[in-house]
Design a protein around this motif. Structure first.
Motif, PDB file in Angstrom:
ATOM      1  N   ARG A 155      10.188   5.942  -2.134  1.00 21.35           N
ATOM      2  CA  ARG A 155      10.022   6.038  -0.702  1.00 21.35           C
ATOM      3  C   ARG A 155      10.386   5.011   0.296  1.00 21.35           C
ATOM      4  NH1 ARG A 155       7.812  11.207   0.901  1.00 21.35           N
ATOM      5  NH2 ARG A 155       6.819  12.317  -1.019  1.00 21.35           N
ATOM      6  N   LEU A 156      10.963   3.836  -0.306  1.00 24.80           N
ATOM      7  CA  LEU A 156      11.490   2.903   0.599  1.00 24.80           C
ATOM      8  C   LEU A 156      12.936   3.204   0.635  1.00 24.80           C
ATOM      9  CD1 LEU A 156       8.771   1.999  -0.040  1.00 24.80           C
ATOM     10  CD2 LEU A 156       9.615  -0.526  -0.230  1.00 24.80           C
ATOM     11  N   GLY A 157      13.434   3.279   1.864  1.00 23.15           N
ATOM     12  CA  GLY A 157      14.994   3.506   1.854  1.00 23.15           C
ATOM     13  C   GLY A 157      15.658   2.747   2.782  1.00 23.15           C
ATOM     14  N   PHE A 172       0.782  -1.246  -0.036  1.00 25.79           N
ATOM     15  CA  PHE A 172      -0.026  -0.069  -0.157  1.00 25.79           C
ATOM     16  C   PHE A 172       0.854   1.210   0.010  1.00 25.79           C
ATOM     17  CE2 PHE A 172      -3.703  -2.678   1.359  1.00 25.79           C
ATOM     18  CZ  PHE A 172      -4.613  -2.162   0.757  1.00 25.79           C
ATOM     19  N   HIS A 173       1.951   1.372   0.886  1.00 23.31           N
ATOM     20  CA  HIS A 173       2.813   2.515   0.961  1.00 23.31           C
ATOM     21  C   HIS A 173       3.385   2.683  -0.258  1.00 23.31           C
ATOM     22  CE1 HIS A 173       5.317   5.392   3.297  1.00 23.31           C
ATOM     23  NE2 HIS A 173       6.056   5.164   2.381  1.00 23.31           N
ATOM     24  N   LEU A 174       4.054   1.603  -0.963  1.00 25.54           N
ATOM     25  CA  LEU A 174       4.573   1.654  -2.201  1.00 25.54           C
ATOM     26  C   LEU A 174       3.790   2.051  -3.370  1.00 25.54           C
ATOM     27  CD1 LEU A 174       7.177  -1.261  -3.713  1.00 25.54           C
ATOM     28  CD2 LEU A 174       5.312  -0.298  -5.059  1.00 25.54           C
ATOM     29  N   TYR A 186      13.773   2.665   6.330  1.00 32.46           N
ATOM     30  CA  TYR A 186      12.797   3.584   6.777  1.00 32.46           C
ATOM     31  C   TYR A 186      11.798   3.667   5.496  1.00 32.46           C
ATOM     32  CZ  TYR A 186      15.416   6.761   3.784  1.00 32.46           C
ATOM     33  OH  TYR A 186      16.255   7.314   2.792  1.00 32.46           O
ATOM     34  N   LEU A 187      10.743   4.504   5.644  1.00 33.13           N
ATOM     35  CA  LEU A 187       9.619   4.930   4.833  1.00 33.13           C
ATOM     36  C   LEU A 187       9.696   6.411   4.757  1.00 33.13           C
ATOM     37  CD1 LEU A 187       6.783   2.362   5.995  1.00 33.13           C
ATOM     38  CD2 LEU A 187       8.266   2.259   3.882  1.00 33.13           C
ATOM     39  N   ASP A 188       9.999   7.048   3.615  1.00 26.48           N
ATOM     40  CA  ASP A 188       9.902   8.406   3.443  1.00 26.48           C
ATOM     41  C   ASP A 188       8.748   8.986   3.281  1.00 26.48           C
ATOM     42  OD1 ASP A 188      10.862  10.982   2.919  1.00 26.48           O
ATOM     43  OD2 ASP A 188      11.989  10.538   1.280  1.00 26.48           O
ATOM     44  N   SER A 200       8.314  12.331   3.859  1.00 25.14           N
ATOM     45  CA  SER A 200       8.632  14.066   3.845  1.00 25.14           C
ATOM     46  C   SER A 200       8.154  14.423   2.635  1.00 25.14           C
ATOM     47  CB  SER A 200       9.860  14.055   3.883  1.00 25.14           C
ATOM     48  OG  SER A 200      10.750  13.418   2.483  1.00 25.14           O
ATOM     49  N   THR A 201       7.732  15.694   2.636  1.00 28.03           N
ATOM     50  CA  THR A 201       7.003  16.280   1.452  1.00 28.03           C
ATOM     51  C   THR A 201       7.686  16.384   0.181  1.00 28.03           C
ATOM     52  OG1 THR A 201       7.563  18.370   2.382  1.00 28.03           O
ATOM     53  CG2 THR A 201       5.517  17.548   2.867  1.00 28.03           C
ATOM     54  N   ASN A 202       9.310  16.725   0.333  1.00 28.58           N
ATOM     55  CA  ASN A 202      10.016  16.616  -0.747  1.00 28.58           C
ATOM     56  C   ASN A 202      11.015  15.550  -1.187  1.00 28.58           C
ATOM     57  OD1 ASN A 202      11.592  16.768   1.464  1.00 28.58           O
ATOM     58  ND2 ASN A 202      12.596  18.898   0.977  1.00 28.58           N
ATOM     59  N   ARG A 203      10.553  14.475  -0.518  1.00 22.78           N
ATOM     60  CA  ARG A 203      11.198  13.178  -0.843  1.00 22.78           C
ATOM     61  C   ARG A 203      12.782  12.993  -0.559  1.00 22.78           C
ATOM     62  NH1 ARG A 203       8.394   9.643  -4.373  1.00 22.78           N
ATOM     63  NH2 ARG A 203       6.490  10.415  -4.928  1.00 22.78           N
ATOM     64  N   SER A 204      13.014  13.793   0.683  1.00 19.35           N
ATOM     65  CA  SER A 204      14.405  14.173   1.005  1.00 19.35           C
ATOM     66  C   SER A 204      15.020  13.345   2.049  1.00 19.35           C
ATOM     67  CB  SER A 204      14.504  15.646   1.212  1.00 19.35           C
ATOM     68  OG  SER A 204      13.701  15.779   2.447  1.00 19.35           O
ATOM     69  N   ARG A 205      14.262  12.530   2.593  1.00 22.52           N
ATOM     70  CA  ARG A 205      14.634  11.631   3.741  1.00 22.52           C
ATOM     71  C   ARG A 205      15.751  10.739   3.237  1.00 22.52           C
ATOM     72  NH1 ARG A 205      11.308   8.266   8.179  1.00 22.52           N
ATOM     73  NH2 ARG A 205      13.197   7.677   9.318  1.00 22.52           N
ATOM     74  N   ARG A 206      16.955  10.719   4.144  1.00 20.78           N
ATOM     75  CA  ARG A 206      18.106   9.946   3.759  1.00 20.78           C
ATOM     76  C   ARG A 206      18.526   8.963   4.997  1.00 20.78           C
ATOM     77  NH1 ARG A 206      22.540  13.944   2.702  1.00 20.78           N
ATOM     78  NH2 ARG A 206      23.541  12.285   2.290  1.00 20.78           N
ATOM     79  N   TYR A 207      17.881   9.355   6.193  1.00 22.99           N
ATOM     80  CA  TYR A 207      18.467   8.485   7.248  1.00 22.99           C
ATOM     81  C   TYR A 207      17.224   7.996   8.085  1.00 22.99           C
ATOM     82  CZ  TYR A 207      22.452  11.466   6.352  1.00 22.99           C
ATOM     83  OH  TYR A 207      23.268  12.252   5.769  1.00 22.99           O
ATOM     84  N   CYS A 208      17.483   6.899   8.771  1.00 20.92           N
ATOM     85  CA  CYS A 208      16.326   6.266   9.533  1.00 20.92           C
ATOM     86  C   CYS A 208      15.705   7.003  10.821  1.00 20.92           C
ATOM     87  CB  CYS A 208      16.601   4.647   9.861  1.00 20.92           C
ATOM     88  SG  CYS A 208      18.070   4.879  11.282  1.00 20.92           S
ATOM     89  N   SER A 209      16.560   7.882  11.364  1.00 24.19           N
ATOM     90  CA  SER A 209      16.362   8.566  12.530  1.00 24.19           C
ATOM     91  C   SER A 209      17.200   9.789  12.489  1.00 24.19           C
ATOM     92  CB  SER A 209      16.647   7.467  13.806  1.00 24.19           C
ATOM     93  OG  SER A 209      18.175   7.477  13.734  1.00 24.19           O
ATOM     94  N   ASP A 210      16.533  10.630  13.694  1.00 16.53           N
ATOM     95  CA  ASP A 210      17.259  11.900  13.670  1.00 16.53           C
ATOM     96  C   ASP A 210      18.807  11.808  14.295  1.00 16.53           C
ATOM     97  OD1 ASP A 210      15.162  13.387  13.017  1.00 16.53           O
ATOM     98  OD2 ASP A 210      14.404  13.730  15.164  1.00 16.53           O
ATOM     99  N   ARG A 211      18.912  10.761  15.157  1.00 21.06           N
ATOM    100  CA  ARG A 211      20.241  10.310  15.809  1.00 21.06           C
ATOM    101  C   ARG A 211      21.215   9.912  14.512  1.00 21.06           C
ATOM    102  NH1 ARG A 211      21.595   5.090  19.707  1.00 21.06           N
ATOM    103  NH2 ARG A 211      23.560   5.762  20.060  1.00 21.06           N
TER     104      ARG A 211
END
Length: 209
Positions: free
Chosen positions: A141-143, A132-134, A154-156, A158-169
């Motif tokens: 969006r699967l990264g 469903f997510h895909l 992780y599942l991205d 973000s509004t601009n498809r910019s996520r590169r990391y699984c967490s803020d840490r």
């Protein structure tokens, strides 16, 4: 239950192992049951035999994320379709006991599984949620986390498809590492420039002699 919720099943299972750190928390039936979260009824079906079966499904789900992260959309879809065919579910409309302010049922889609074991039930829900997510947001969006050696899934969203990391840490750690690398490079360049200037000055002095 929102269908987007089910995609988290896949992420939780994949991230129960961190190959880059030689870390694996999926080592007991208790660990299997914890993956179900609040679904205690489904968790109670788990036995020691499910540990090995869960690991097998985990490897296949990670392959989906790896294919997506590598830009191979067709392979990611093929791998996910294989899981969907092997572990089917039955979509149902459910209201449970949830009511709105006027007392009307809050209807939503629910994925009902009919498993022979805990692994089948979990795999069916995880695969369908990921599907469903895909299809809703796109394969890209699967990264996998770029902060080595993490590589958590992780599942991205973000509004601009910019996520590169699984967490803020991991994002913070990667940014700190990048900053230190830039500083080292600047220091090396400064040192090389200084040595080059010294060499040029010595050459001029030798020429004047």
């Amino acid at each position: 239950m929102e269908l987007a919720y089910y995609s988290d099943y896949a992420v939780r299972l994949v991230n129960s192992e961190e190959p880059g750190r030689n870390k694996d928390t999926l080592t007991s039936v208790e660990a299997v049951r914890e993956l179900f979260g609040g679904s205690s009824q489904a968790a109670r079906r788990a036995t020691d035999s499910d540990v090995t079966r869960f690991r097998s499904v985990r490897a296949r789900l990670r392959s989906v994320f790896e294919a997506a992260d590598g830009g191979d959309e067709t392979l990611a879809v093929d791998l996910l379709n294989s899981l969907l065919m092997e572990f089917p579910v039955s979509p149902q409309i459910s209201g449970h006991d949830d009511r709105d302010d006027e007392g009307n049922p809050l209807w939503h889609m629910h994925l009902a599984d009919h498993p022979s074991n805990a692994t089948s039930g979990y795999a069916a829900i995880a695969a369908m949620g990921l599907a469903f997510h895909l299809t809703e947001h796109g394969v890209d969006r699967l990264g996998l986390c770029e902060a080595a050696p993490c590589r958590n899934a992780y599942l991205d969203t973000s509004t601009n498809r910019s996520r590169r990391y699984c967490s803020d840490r991991c994002a913070t750690r990667a940014n700190v590492a990048a900053y230190r690398a830039r500083k080292r490079l600047e220091t090396e360049r400064s040192g090389n420039t200084g040595r080059a200037a010294d060499t040029a000055q010595r050459s001029r002095l030798n020429g004047e002699r």
